[in-house]
Design an enzyme around this catalytic site. Structure first.
Site, PDB file in Angstrom:
ATOM      1  N   ASP A   1      -2.511   8.610  -1.648  1.00 23.04           N
ATOM      2  CA  ASP A   1      -3.777   9.336  -1.748  1.00 23.04           C
ATOM      3  C   ASP A   1      -4.209   9.802  -0.370  1.00 23.04           C
ATOM      4  O   ASP A   1      -3.624   9.418   0.632  1.00 23.04           O
ATOM      5  CB  ASP A   1      -4.872   8.420  -2.335  1.00 23.04           C
ATOM      6  CG  ASP A   1      -5.144   7.220  -1.432  1.00 23.04           C
ATOM      7  OD1 ASP A   1      -4.255   6.859  -0.610  1.00 23.04           O
ATOM      8  OD2 ASP A   1      -6.221   6.625  -1.542  1.00 23.04           O
TER       9      ASP A   1
ATOM     10  N   ASP B   1       0.857  -1.182   0.000  1.00 22.40           N
ATOM     11  CA  ASP B   1       0.000   0.000   0.000  1.00 22.40           C
ATOM     12  C   ASP B   1       0.898   1.239   0.000  1.00 22.40           C
ATOM     13  O   ASP B   1       2.125   1.131   0.059  1.00 22.40           O
ATOM     14  CB  ASP B   1      -0.975  -0.025   1.172  1.00 22.40           C
ATOM     15  CG  ASP B   1      -0.280   0.063   2.511  1.00 22.40           C
ATOM     16  OD1 ASP B   1       0.955   0.218   2.537  1.00 22.40           O
ATOM     17  OD2 ASP B   1      -0.963  -0.029   3.538  1.00 22.40           O
TER      18      ASP B   1
ATOM     19  N   HIS C   1      -6.539 -21.318   9.527  1.00 28.20           N
ATOM     20  CA  HIS C   1      -7.854 -21.766   9.046  1.00 28.20           C
ATOM     21  C   HIS C   1      -8.573 -20.650   8.295  1.00 28.20           C
ATOM     22  O   HIS C   1      -9.106 -20.871   7.205  1.00 28.20           O
ATOM     23  CB  HIS C   1      -8.736 -22.247  10.201  1.00 28.20           C
ATOM     24  CG  HIS C   1     -10.152 -22.484   9.767  1.00 28.20           C
ATOM     25  ND1 HIS C   1     -10.562 -23.652   9.162  1.00 28.20           N
ATOM     26  CD2 HIS C   1     -11.240 -21.664   9.759  1.00 28.20           C
ATOM     27  CE1 HIS C   1     -11.839 -23.555   8.816  1.00 28.20           C
ATOM     28  NE2 HIS C   1     -12.280 -22.353   9.172  1.00 28.20           N
TER      29      HIS C   1
ATOM     30  N   CYS D   1      -7.417 -27.387   5.769  1.00 40.14           N
ATOM     31  CA  CYS D   1      -6.389 -26.498   6.342  1.00 40.14           C
ATOM     32  C   CYS D   1      -5.579 -27.219   7.415  1.00 40.14           C
ATOM     33  O   CYS D   1      -6.005 -28.255   7.927  1.00 40.14           O
ATOM     34  CB  CYS D   1      -7.047 -25.236   6.913  1.00 40.14           C
ATOM     35  SG  CYS D   1      -7.603 -25.403   8.616  1.00 40.14           S
TER      36      CYS D   1
ATOM     37  N   GLN E   1     -11.209   7.891  -5.167  1.00 37.13           N
ATOM     38  CA  GLN E   1     -11.773   8.329  -3.892  1.00 37.13           C
ATOM     39  C   GLN E   1     -13.042   9.127  -4.173  1.00 37.13           C
ATOM     40  O   GLN E   1     -13.456   9.267  -5.325  1.00 37.13           O
ATOM     41  CB  GLN E   1     -10.744   9.189  -3.128  1.00 37.13           C
ATOM     42  CG  GLN E   1      -9.535   8.420  -2.572  1.00 37.13           C
ATOM     43  CD  GLN E   1      -9.863   7.544  -1.354  1.00 37.13           C
ATOM     44  OE1 GLN E   1     -11.004   7.487  -0.892  1.00 37.13           O
ATOM     45  NE2 GLN E   1      -8.845   6.826  -0.875  1.00 37.13           N
TER      46      GLN E   1
END
Lengths: 378, 378
Positions: B144, B90, B341, B312, B195
């Protein structure tokens, strides 16, 4: 149970212990899972992956926390943890004496307070056997008193005499429990525990006394509680010869790799210690060149694994720099990787020890190993 | 990068995104590893085991903690974490606005205080690109502003206009960095972020504006920050049609399994959310019949896995009762098993979603899945 000595090399024994949950190759290091879990997010699947033979769980912790009755209802500790290999449970005695607050030792047992919520609990030899029978471990340990390290001769003598009487009660109670039709593990084994502080004559006399009781195995307890390494080795030197040679011996709560090498050299089969997991959680990792502290700045960009050539899950995939980053960021993964490495390191040392005894080169193996570890980190 | 739509079913797209770090099959859920580690003691080896395609790391956390320059020296995030599949980072913007204390937004960027030690940091579009270039992720996100959910029309309009100007600067800086000879990943991709709060006209106008900038992909940001699910679905309904159809779309920070099913139905390719790992750490586990809280007393003796038939690592070996015991005893292993899981559950849902779109039965799959999950735990 069948205890078969495969070969010896000096006093070191290479043996196999057949149990209902499979055969234990000794000398062995048992991995400590206090409350039915290895601290550091390590599962029984992980233990299988790092070739753990025996898992050790703490009776006291399981009694006060989840409850041995619940685990019995579930079908025992093996089913609860999904572990089909041997499990050894301690008696709860050590925790009663080290963790609990107010306590009163009486002939019948010990009155003490839970370290979690302070509620009053009584535990004596029968209660300890009942709890361990509920847990249905492979090997149950006798309920004993570990006398304080500063205790005088008289205190130790009285304590050891009581521990002997308690052992007789443990043996009777275990026989009774194993004969009950609804007992989960009717072949549960009982190991007795030798005590006596660092007083040779009490240790020797106690060893001779319990040796006659025909137990499944014999532990040396009350060591690694503050005495020097030399005192510990001396107690092993004088005590182990008086324990039955045709039964497994267990040095409780020991220790460093060096302690284990010395213990094996004095005829010990079983070891357990929280060091590898506790040190791992603090970023202290074992190598053949001594311990590293991964918090050290010098590993910041170190792209090497903890130890070159190590086959553990941490070393196969991750660098010192990355694990250091995880530890510093307080990410649980850092602890997990260090604990896995340390347990793998201990399990691997035990394999080397077994190989060395089989090849009758234990003395030279031990000398080289100690020298290399003392040389310090690369 | 090559974005290939394999097939569509209604508005749902089944696509493949080819990157220098391998192909991403979409719709995809990215597993969040904040500081280059999945919380809950989960490693990249574990992620491979549960079929994770993309790992997401947080630029802000890596910048203030270990340092992106150190990771660059190490050879980038892929080498640092031992992960050769795609990584999305990010921009740091969201954390700057949500975690930091005092902050000042200026045209050049944001002045703020580190949430760790309070020291002053400046981050603007260029800094965010430089940090992400140092990390050398596969996909970098534009810097942003995510306007507060209570902001008025004028604030949002001004904020979005600035975000557009910042996006132009991100694009220029990324092009410059990718052209440098010593940049680790010279094919780093840049995704822009739409946005506009819950104001249709601002969202649409902004989508149209950034659609013309020929970015590698487009995210819808600023959702799942307090508005209702209906508002979120509505914004997707009106916005996504104005984003390029021949580029991947990414709904940031979303969400529940139901949110993802609805997002896919509105043309979304990429998702990420902390829910599966955060809920897992608190003993809340997903099943096809809704979420279970493993702290609930009723699981005390429940010998079933979290979900019958689940493949799992937790469900293959451990019972609800055992995991509950671990959680109650505060053993890290309990958190680890629940997180594994939950991530496996999310990755599996995404596989089902891809299969359903390929078979052109997405509408019925979605309806059945939502109904079954709403039916509640077994």
């Amino acid at each position: 149970m069948r205890y078969q000595i495969i070969t010896t090399d000096g006093r070191a024994k290479r043996a196999a212990v057949e149990t209902v949950h499979g055969t234990i190759q000794t000398p062995v290091f048992m991995n400590v899972g206090t409350v039915a879990a290895i601290k550091g997010a390590v599962s029984t699947d992980d233990l299988r992956g790092i070739r753990t033979q025996v898992q050790l769980s703490n009776t006291y912790h399981l009694h006060v926390r989840t409850g041995d009755k619940l685990i019995r209802q579930f079908g025992g500790l093996h089913k609860f943890m999904n572990w089909d290999r041997p499990i050894l449970t301690d008696s709860g005695g050590f925790q009663v004496f080290s963790l609990s607050g107010l306590r009163k030792i009486k002939e019948e047992g010990v009155y003490f307070q839970s370290h979690i919520d302070g509620h009053k609990i009584f535990m004596g030899p029968e209660e300890s056997m009942q709890i361990q029978s509920n847990l249905a471990s492979t090997i149950a340990m006798a309920f004993d008193e570990c006398p304080p390290s500063h205790a005088d001769f008289k205190y130790i003598q009285n304590s050891v005499d009581r521990t002997t009487r308690w052992l007789e009660r443990c043996q009777r109670e275990m026989a009774r429990l194993n004969a009950l039709p609804d007992t989960i593990n009717q072949e549960q084994l009982l190991f007795g525990i030798n005590q006596g502080g660092v007083v040779d004559e009490i240790r020797i006399q106690h060893a001779r006394t319990i040796a006659e009781m025909n137990l499944s195995g014999y532990a040396v307890g009350g060591l690694a509680v503050g005495e020097s390494h030399e005192e510990m080795y001396h107690i092993l030197d004088v005590t182990v010869p008086h324990l039955p040679q045709d039964k497994p011996t267990y040095l409780m709560g020991v220790g460093t790799p060096a302690n284990i090498l010395e213990g094996v050299d004095r005829g010990i089969d079983f070891f357990d210690c929280v060091y590898p997991s506790r040190n791992g959680r603090h970023g202290h990792v074992y190598t053949n060149f001594g311990k590293l502290n991964l918090f050290n700045r010098k590993y910041e960009l170190d792209s090497r694994p903890i130890e070159e050539g190590c086959g553990c899950p941490a070393c196969k995939s991750y660098s010192r720099a990355y694990i250091r980053h995880l530890l510093k960021a307080k990410e649980m993964l850092g602890m997990r990787l260090c604990v896995l490495h340390n347990l793998y390191f201990y399990n691997t040392i035990m394999e080397e020890i077994r190989d060395a005894i089989e090849d009758h080169r234990y003395a030279s193996y031990k000398a080289e190993k100690l020298e290399r570890m003392a040389a310090g980190p690369q």
